[in-house]
Design a protein around this motif. Sequence first.
Motif, PDB file in Angstrom:
ATOM      1  N   ALA A 359       0.831  -1.202   0.000  1.00 59.87           N
ATOM      2  CA  ALA A 359       0.000   0.000   0.000  1.00 59.87           C
ATOM      3  C   ALA A 359       0.865   1.251   0.000  1.00 59.87           C
ATOM      4  N   GLY A 360       0.501   2.207  -0.849  1.00 61.27           N
ATOM      5  CA  GLY A 360       1.179   3.489  -0.907  1.00 61.27           C
ATOM      6  C   GLY A 360       2.500   3.482  -1.643  1.00 61.27           C
ATOM      7  N   GLU A 361       2.880   2.352  -2.253  1.00 63.70           N
ATOM      8  CA  GLU A 361       4.157   2.269  -2.958  1.00 63.70           C
ATOM      9  C   GLU A 361       3.951   2.113  -4.465  1.00 63.70           C
ATOM     10  N   LEU A 362       5.005   2.459  -5.192  1.00 61.36           N
ATOM     11  CA  LEU A 362       5.042   2.239  -6.635  1.00 61.36           C
ATOM     12  C   LEU A 362       5.782   0.928  -6.868  1.00 61.36           C
ATOM     13  N   THR A 363       5.034  -0.100  -7.270  1.00 66.72           N
ATOM     14  CA  THR A 363       5.594  -1.436  -7.490  1.00 66.72           C
ATOM     15  C   THR A 363       5.668  -1.711  -8.980  1.00 66.72           C
ATOM     16  N   ALA A 364       6.834  -2.100  -9.439  1.00 69.24           N
ATOM     17  CA  ALA A 364       7.010  -2.469 -10.841  1.00 69.24           C
ATOM     18  C   ALA A 364       7.081  -3.988 -10.938  1.00 69.24           C
ATOM     19  N   VAL A 365       6.426  -4.544 -11.961  1.00 68.47           N
ATOM     20  CA  VAL A 365       6.395  -5.988 -12.172  1.00 68.47           C
ATOM     21  C   VAL A 365       7.010  -6.282 -13.530  1.00 68.47           C
ATOM     22  N   VAL A 366       7.979  -7.184 -13.563  1.00 66.59           N
ATOM     23  CA  VAL A 366       8.661  -7.560 -14.794  1.00 66.59           C
ATOM     24  C   VAL A 366       8.281  -8.989 -15.147  1.00 66.59           C
ATOM     25  N   PRO A 529      -7.398   6.660  -8.775  1.00 67.87           N
ATOM     26  CA  PRO A 529      -8.012   5.599  -7.973  1.00 67.87           C
ATOM     27  C   PRO A 529      -7.101   5.220  -6.805  1.00 67.87           C
ATOM     28  N   PRO A 530      -7.630   4.559  -5.782  1.00 66.37           N
ATOM     29  CA  PRO A 530      -6.779   4.095  -4.678  1.00 66.37           C
ATOM     30  C   PRO A 530      -5.654   3.169  -5.153  1.00 66.37           C
ATOM     31  N   VAL A 531      -5.973   2.321  -6.156  1.00 67.77           N
ATOM     32  CA  VAL A 531      -4.970   1.419  -6.730  1.00 67.77           C
ATOM     33  C   VAL A 531      -5.021   1.578  -8.244  1.00 67.77           C
ATOM     34  N   LEU A 532      -3.874   1.841  -8.853  1.00 72.03           N
ATOM     35  CA  LEU A 532      -3.788   2.012 -10.298  1.00 72.03           C
ATOM     36  C   LEU A 532      -2.828   0.963 -10.847  1.00 72.03           C
ATOM     37  N   THR A 561      -1.246   3.521  -4.087  1.00 67.10           N
ATOM     38  CA  THR A 561      -0.754   2.219  -4.539  1.00 67.10           C
ATOM     39  C   THR A 561      -0.765   2.166  -6.064  1.00 67.10           C
ATOM     40  N   THR A 562       0.398   1.888  -6.636  1.00 63.53           N
ATOM     41  CA  THR A 562       0.521   1.855  -8.087  1.00 63.53           C
ATOM     42  C   THR A 562       1.317   0.624  -8.488  1.00 63.53           C
ATOM     43  N   VAL A 563       0.801  -0.094  -9.487  1.00 59.37           N
ATOM     44  CA  VAL A 563       1.493  -1.256 -10.043  1.00 59.37           C
ATOM     45  C   VAL A 563       1.749  -0.986 -11.518  1.00 59.37           C
ATOM     46  N   VAL A 564       3.010  -1.069 -11.934  1.00 57.96           N
ATOM     47  CA  VAL A 564       3.384  -0.847 -13.321  1.00 57.96           C
ATOM     48  C   VAL A 564       3.993  -2.133 -13.866  1.00 57.96           C
ATOM     49  N   LEU A 565       3.378  -2.714 -14.879  1.00 61.08           N
ATOM     50  CA  LEU A 565       3.944  -3.871 -15.552  1.00 61.08           C
ATOM     51  C   LEU A 565       4.732  -3.365 -16.751  1.00 61.08           C
TER      52      LEU A 565
END
Length: 625
Positions: A359-366, A529-532, A561-565
């Motif tokens: 929560a609250g972090e920028l997470t990158a997924v490879v 949004p709360p999660v993007l 919260t952000t998830v970037v693939l």
Amino acid sequence: MPLRTLPMPDPGSPDLSSPLAFLRWLQRSQRRGQVLSTCWALLEMGCQAALPLPLGRGVQAAVDGDSAGIWQAGAFALALAVVASVGTVLLHRQAVWNWITAATQVRQLVARQASRLGAGLSRRIATGEIVAVGSGDVEKIGWYVELVARVRAAVLVWLAVSAVVLTVQPLLGLIVLLGVPVLAASVWPLLGPFEKRYSEQRALGGKATELAADTVAGLRVLRGIGGEELFLARYRAASQKVRAAAVRATRLSSLMQAQQVLLPGLFVVGITWYGAHLAAAGEIGIGTLVSVYGATAFLAAPLRILGEAAHAWSVARVSAGRAARVLALTRGTTVPDATLGRPEAGDLHDPVTGLTARAGELTAVVCGDPDFAGLLAERLGGHVPLPEGSDDAPVPGPAQESAHGPEQGPGQGPGLAVEPPLPSVRLGGTPLDAVPLSEARAAVLVHDKEPVLLSGTLAELLDIPASGRVEAADALAAARAEDVLEALVDGSPDCGGDPMRARITERGRSLSGGQRQRLALARSLFADPPVLVLDEPTSAVDAHTESRIAAGLRRNRAGRTTVVLATSPLLLDQADRVVLVHDGRVTAAGSHRELLRSEPHYRAVVTREQEPAAVQDPVAVKEPV
């Protein structure tokens, strides 16, 4: 007759246990229309069936020289004709109403299902299949639902005519009573082969529609690489297969229609010959012969309706089965609880891959497979489970067979693969598929790899539910869309220099791929949004612009919260945490620079370098991070 306003406020919750159950549900949902249609059909066919009676009396009166009887018979016949005409008009009006209502109801159900499943629908069912269900199949279903009322009326009138003839001439009445069902059943041996051929035609038609949709969607790319002729040849081949299948199905259909004309005709000829023999022997009068002949000839109409019903059932069963399969798809394994509100803020966790976005972090997924990355993005939004057999997904076990067997079920066929249920993604400990769809989508927004821009002004494009925390100008600046605004203003002379009034063409075709991508990204950032979840949000922009977008994304989404693939080092370097997914499972996590040093597979994916032979084997599954 008052007409219902279409579309309906609520199409209802259909019974999807079988194609027949679905068709029966459609009939029950329009009980009033079915009853009225049956009544008007009884009025029309009843008057037509009774018309030979005054005609026979008139003929007998003419033979006896009774002028008063002739006038009475004529007046009776005229009254029956007028009432039959009124019944015909009312029946046609009600039948069309029933047909359109059923077709509209199915269309609304399919549209509601497409909206519920979102972008994940095309992953689970071919696009051509959805188009075919929403177009041709609904017409076949509406045809059958409308025809049921006329079948009821035809059976009732046949029984009434048989009873009348039975009282006048028992042997003739017995022939009529038993002959009609025998003739009606004579078409059934052809239904099985026809249904099989029609199912083949229907499946091939869905594939051809899917190929056409894919070709149109990628027309610009095809022109760029000179592949138009190749895809045209493929579509021609697919079209010829559909044509050949349609010809095979139509041969049986034409045979069924010819049978509906020939056998009733022979039946009437036989009855008339026998009646003429009785009249010649003096056992019945001329008027009675005319009445019996007229009543028997009328029975050709109910027989045609019964034959039409057999034909309609064979095609509607296939169409209803495929529609039921589409409507039976679910978001996940949990039944949504309407009392639950929006999930509380917390970590976004996928139990299948082991991925956790804090929560609250920028997470990158490879991910090494871009297709799997797209599936994972949709799954994180609660739209669709990962399919069994995906190259990058763990296989949970054999698919469960349906209650109809391994290869049967409502509408089983190409493009409708059965998928095993998988655990839902959880947000703050709450399964996303357990909350209402609107709440799940408000909590987690998935930004597709190829987002769609609807035509309209920029202000209309940004007229979406948003938190209000991010201004439109800030979102556009974070997405580095300054040149996009200039291009929109240049293409809209009537906007007066105001970018918000500038018009966007359909799907943003007047913009380049990078401009469309940045404008769509700005829309997602504006929604806040709360999660993007972002799937390759900068794949179509240059490195300099991508670097500025990465920095703007981090500032704009601070505390959210952000998830970037993605596999771009420029984006990965801005992430608080980078997660490597290999063979459908999380295998490593850390910062971008840490993973570059310690994970050969990560380094090979991100830098596009050849992975050393020693680590090309699948990475051993570690504990979820």
